[in-house]
Write a protein that holds these residues in place. Structure first.
Motif: not given
Length: 476
Positions: A42, A171, A229-230, A234-236, A276-277, A279-280, A283
């Motif tokens: 990423k 997005r 994050m939930t 999707p969050v980058d 966070a990671r 969940k995403q 990230l």
């Protein structure tokens, strides 16, 4: 982040402080490359997209004042309070926080923003979900100090959860999306404990002396980031501001503002990043100014390093003078903004350009105009920006160099007085086969001169490409 319109004396002082800060941010010996392969992938993609949008927006836009900082009891130009209650900090804070009850940005239309940013050539967005004042621009369950509270008029709007709406709109245009989140929270009773008057930007009690208070604040922060994050798709990128909230051991004493941090303010970034990671996956975590494992790229503010840096970095910069909305903005010219982007990319960075929505939920129309002008240039010259790598000598006088596989791009950055290319230019690069200028298909004549080439530009090409912010020579 701070307002940038200041007195001359203050500006001079800040420029000296900024030099120290920039010097620190140009040191890359403490950078740690991520081990997680998804994060590395990423990060590589983020480095390819080059150009992003940052938005500072909150209740402070109603007053057209600096974001959050007027609440901070420090004797600094960007912390100045104005208005009838300015002489009484407690009354001022009370009035500031009451802005929640009148905030009603009825012109909010993130689809227009996303469309304008896409046409400008931007590829990622970072939105302020919460600034230092603690007002949440998302539907958190941890506090009622939020845009979706019944205390806020905009809460009745079907798009009141503006963070969700913004991330979804961008997005939908295939942007990478990120959440700006302030680690300090000047509204939270476990950061600025009501028993003690705050003295500065930092926590107003010693966390070691009151560990239960600090533990509650850590949990509050963790829970809010977990929500982001939930519940928001999707969050980058998780883009964390407020670098004084950090382990005491991480303080860099060569940076003036870090020397003033009085307490250990460790919020357990390892715990936050792991959650966070989960969940995403993949990230990017950007714990600004806190060098190490959780600063996946560094973020010089309102500054450009003076040389190429071999680590991932991003200049965050305002389109006008201010991070937050002011009624009369002084926007940088399209030429300046394009040349800044070229300069940043040639030194291995990304440019994150800030535009501030107003209290009605709209940008200044002039901001849209600037984005259109930038987009026009990138439509022709974007191949020299996106998916490129810097090429030595990177930046030399009026030249900036990038490459894409077997193609070399040399971008000429004209002075303000130059509206046309010279009839001849000297490129400090090795000889090549074909030379053209992006925007014209006509091959140009050139000849070798030592370790450079001299390129002749015919008058029809000079006229055709007049008044451009920059000219890109393509060598294949």
């Amino acid at each position: 982040m701070k307002q940038t319109y200041l007195s001359l004396a203050t500006a001079l002082l800040l420029s000296l402080n900024g030099f120290c800060q920039q010097h620190s941010e140009q040191k890359h010996d403490k950078y740690i490359w991520p081990k997680d392969e998804l994060v590395r992938q990423k990060l590589g993609h983020w480095q390819d997209v080059k150009f992003g949008l940052l938005m500072h927006w909150g209740t402070y836009s109603e007053r057209g004042i600096v974001e959050s900082w007027s609440l901070c009891p420090e004797d600094e130009g960007w912390c100045e309070r104005k208005g009838p209650t300015a002489d009484n900090w407690y009354e001022y804070k009370k009035g500031y926080e009451a802005l929640q009850t009148t905030f009603n940005p009825v012109k909010f239309n993130p689809d227009r923003w996303a469309d304008a940013a896409q046409k400008a050539g931007m590829k990622y967005v970072i939105f302020t979900t919460k600034h230092h004042d603690g007002f949440c621009m998302f539907d958190t369950k941890q506090t009622d100090y939020k845009i979706t509270s019944t205390k806020t008029p905009f809460s009745t709007n079907p798009r009141s959860n503006v963070t969700k709406e913004i991330l979804q709109a961008f997005r939908g245009k295939d942007f990478m999306v990120g959440t700006y989140f302030s680690k300090p929270d000047w509204h939270n009773e476990h950061y600025w404990k009501p028993y003690f008057p705050p003295k500065d930007r930092n926590v107003n009690y010693n966390p070691k002396k009151y560990p239960d208070e600090w533990s509650k604040f850590k949990d509050f922060t963790y829970n809010q980031i977990q929500e982001l994050m939930t519940d928001y798709g999707p969050v980058d990128i998780l883009w964390l501001d407020g670098g004084w909230v950090r382990p005491f051991s991480s303080i860099d004493t060569s940076v003036s503002w870090q020397r003033t941090i009085p307490f250990d303010q460790d919020i357990d970034m390892a715990r936050i990043a792991e959650m966070a990671r989960q969940k995403q996956p993949g990230l990017l975590v950007v714990d600004r100014t806190v060098s190490g494992e959780f600063e996946n790229y560094v973020t010089p503010e309102q500054q450009i390093p003076d040389h190429y840096m071999p680590i991932p970095w991003e200049t965050c910069m305002t389109m006008g003078d201010s991070w937050s909305y002011i009624p009369k903005e002084n926007f940088k010219s399209a030429r300046k903004l394009v040349q800044t982007l070229v300069d940043v990319v040639a030194k291995n960075g990304n440019m994150l350009l800030n535009i501030a929505p107003g209290p009605d939920g709209e940008w200044h129309e002039e901001a849209y105009q600037r984005l259109t002008q930038i987009g026009n240039w990138l439509q022709t010259n974007g191949e020299s920006i996106y998916n490129t790598k810097p090429l030595a000598p990177y930046r030399q006088e009026k030249w900036a160099f990038t490459s894409n596989e077997k193609i070399t791009y040399a971008t000429y950055l004209p002075a303000d007085s130059e509206t046309q290319l010279p009839t001849e230019v000297t490129l400090p690069v090795l000889p090549t086969k074909t030379v053209t200028i992006l925007g014209s298909k006509q091959p140009l004549k050139w000849k070798k001169s030592g370790h450079s080439i001299i390129v002749t530009i015919p008058e029809p090409v000079r006229s055709q490409l007049a008044s451009q912010p920059a000219w890109v020579f393509k060598m294949s």
